[in-house]
Design a protein around this motif. Structure first.
Motif, mmCIF file in Angstrom:
data_model
loop_
_atom_site.group_PDB
_atom_site.id
_atom_site.type_symbol
_atom_site.label_atom_id
_atom_site.label_comp_id
_atom_site.label_asym_id
_atom_site.label_seq_id
_atom_site.Cartn_x
_atom_site.Cartn_y
_atom_site.Cartn_z
ATOM 1 N N LYS A 1 0.838 -1.195 0.000
ATOM 2 C CA LYS A 1 0.000 0.000 0.000
ATOM 3 C C LYS A 1 0.870 1.240 0.000
ATOM 4 C CE LYS A 1 -3.336 -2.383 2.798
ATOM 5 N NZ LYS A 1 -3.053 -3.055 4.022
ATOM 6 N N THR A 2 0.472 2.225 -0.792
ATOM 7 C CA THR A 2 1.097 3.542 -0.743
ATOM 8 C C THR A 2 -0.018 4.581 -0.720
ATOM 9 O OG1 THR A 2 1.252 3.696 -3.158
ATOM 10 C CG2 THR A 2 3.166 2.807 -1.991
ATOM 11 N N SER B 1 -2.866 3.428 -3.235
ATOM 12 C CA SER B 1 -2.516 2.354 -4.169
ATOM 13 C C SER B 1 -2.391 1.062 -3.377
ATOM 14 C CB SER B 1 -1.195 2.647 -4.868
ATOM 15 O OG SER B 1 -1.311 3.778 -5.683
ATOM 16 N N ASP C 1 -0.916 -2.284 -6.877
ATOM 17 C CA ASP C 1 -0.918 -1.688 -8.215
ATOM 18 C C ASP C 1 -2.304 -1.264 -8.706
ATOM 19 O OD1 ASP C 1 1.861 -1.955 -8.449
ATOM 20 O OD2 ASP C 1 1.655 -4.023 -9.139
ATOM 21 N N LYS C 2 -3.276 -1.135 -7.813
ATOM 22 C CA LYS C 2 -4.590 -0.624 -8.174
ATOM 23 C C LYS C 2 -4.827 0.636 -7.347
ATOM 24 C CE LYS C 2 -9.254 -2.160 -9.071
ATOM 25 N NZ LYS C 2 -10.218 -3.236 -8.968
ATOM 26 N N ASP C 3 -5.292 1.700 -7.990
ATOM 27 C CA ASP C 3 -5.454 2.983 -7.319
ATOM 28 C C ASP C 3 -6.904 3.224 -6.914
ATOM 29 O OD1 ASP C 3 -2.772 3.571 -7.648
ATOM 30 O OD2 ASP C 3 -3.095 4.605 -9.554
ATOM 31 N N TYR C 4 -7.047 3.899 -5.767
ATOM 32 C CA TYR C 4 -8.349 4.284 -5.236
ATOM 33 C C TYR C 4 -8.261 5.729 -4.782
ATOM 34 C CZ TYR C 4 -9.003 -0.742 -5.093
ATOM 35 O OH TYR C 4 -9.091 -2.063 -5.437
ATOM 36 N N LYS D 1 -8.469 5.728 -12.025
ATOM 37 C CA LYS D 1 -7.601 5.340 -13.143
ATOM 38 C C LYS D 1 -7.279 6.569 -13.984
ATOM 39 C CE LYS D 1 -8.571 1.468 -15.078
ATOM 40 N NZ LYS D 1 -9.203 0.414 -15.871
#
Length: 104
Positions: free
Chosen positions: A4-5, A34, A37-40, A63
């Motif tokens: 997570k970032t 993130s 590798d999926k962003d929210y 996205k």
């Protein structure tokens, strides 16, 4: 364990959403998270004239078009309870980190 970032906006940012039940609403961008590798995106919605207690936190998939950074990002409704909980937990961790950083 998920990677997570968190990316807090460098300046106060807002987005306008067109919602069926509320019409056009403006939300403040709190952070972009993130996870694997999926962003929210985490948004704060506070109805006009409402108190801070009436504000709501909303989570959406996020996205960007890597080929056109000027294009409006796409917000994606999260319809999976499991995915929503993962994002909510990551946001809680983000808040905990902010609180910890303020203590330093």
């Amino acid at each position: 364990m998920s990677k997570k970032t968190y990316e807090a906006p460098k300046e106060q940012m807002s987005v306008t959403l067109e919602l069926d039940e509320l019409g056009s609403v403006e939300c403040e961008v709190i952070t972009i998270i993130s996870i694997d590798d999926k962003d929210y995106i985490v948004l704060l919605y506070k109805p006009k004239g409402a108190s801070d207690d009436e504000a709501e936190i909303w989570f959406y998939g996020y996205k960007e078009n890597p080929n056109d950074p000027n294009e409006e990002p796409e917000l994606i409704y999260i319809d999976s309870d499991e995915e929503y909980e993962i994002v909510a937990d990551a946001f809680d961790e983000y808040l905990d980190e902010l609180e910890y950083d303020e203590l330093d």
